[in-house]
Design an enzyme around this catalytic site. Structure first.
Site, PDB file in Angstrom:
ATOM      1  N   TYR A 161      -2.104  -2.784  -3.696  1.00 60.78           N
ATOM      2  CA  TYR A 161      -2.443  -1.993  -2.519  1.00 60.78           C
ATOM      3  C   TYR A 161      -1.356  -2.154  -1.464  1.00 60.78           C
ATOM      4  CZ  TYR A 161      -4.111  -6.523  -0.833  1.00 60.78           C
ATOM      5  OH  TYR A 161      -4.190  -7.847  -0.477  1.00 60.78           O
TER       6      TYR A 161
ATOM      7  N   LYS B  87       4.543   9.867  -3.326  1.00 57.58           N
ATOM      8  CA  LYS B  87       5.298   8.835  -4.043  1.00 57.58           C
ATOM      9  C   LYS B  87       6.569   8.487  -3.301  1.00 57.58           C
ATOM     10  CE  LYS B  87       8.258  11.327  -7.327  1.00 57.58           C
ATOM     11  NZ  LYS B  87       8.716  11.385  -8.708  1.00 57.58           N
TER      12      LYS B  87
ATOM     13  N   SER C 282      -0.349  -7.912  -2.861  1.00 60.56           N
ATOM     14  CA  SER C 282      -0.205  -6.598  -2.266  1.00 60.56           C
ATOM     15  C   SER C 282       1.230  -6.139  -2.435  1.00 60.56           C
ATOM     16  CB  SER C 282      -0.532  -6.660  -0.774  1.00 60.56           C
ATOM     17  OG  SER C 282       0.313  -7.622  -0.151  1.00 60.56           O
TER      18      SER C 282
END
Length: 126
Positions: free
Chosen positions: A58, A9, A25
């Site tokens: 993504y 993360k 994205s």
């Protein structure tokens, strides 16, 4: 049995751009992608700390060293430039593998410079 664990993360990243008409994205500084163990085109979850939005998109790469965190396409509607977000990836693994697994946790300053990295989260206290 397989379980799903957080793989990596970016904690408290600052959104630097929101580009509605760019391919959907999230463009992330290539150095940060590598540090967090992300991959280009990998699915990510984004948690907007400022407004509570949670969504998927993504990874695409932004210039290394740029500090860029750009939400593109529909994701641009979920943020404002300057919002703080948590960007996370997850992996499925067998429990035995999970026992040996350490996530890559990257804590960022407001300018998206790295404050620290770790693989543990302290026990929450009252």
């Amino acid at each position: 049995m397989q379980i799903t664990l957080m793989k990596g993360k970016l904690h408290m990243a600052s959104v630097t751009q929101a580009e509605l008409w760019y391919d959907g994205s999230c463009a992330i500084d290539k150095d940060l992608v590598e540090l967090a163990g992300f991959r280009e085109f990998e699915k990510i979850d984004i948690y907007n700390v400022d407004n509570g939005e949670r969504f998927h998109t993504y990874v695409i790469l932004a210039e290394a060293g740029s500090g860029t965190i750009s939400m593109n396409g529909a994701a641009a509607r979920k943020v404002q430039v300057g919002d703080r977000v948590i960007i996370a990836t997850y992996a499925q693994m067998e429990e035995a593998e999970a026992d040996q697994f350490d996530p890559k946790l990257v804590y960022l300053n407001k300018d998206n410079s790295v404050e620290r990295t770790t693989n543990t989260i302290p026990v929450q206290k009252d």
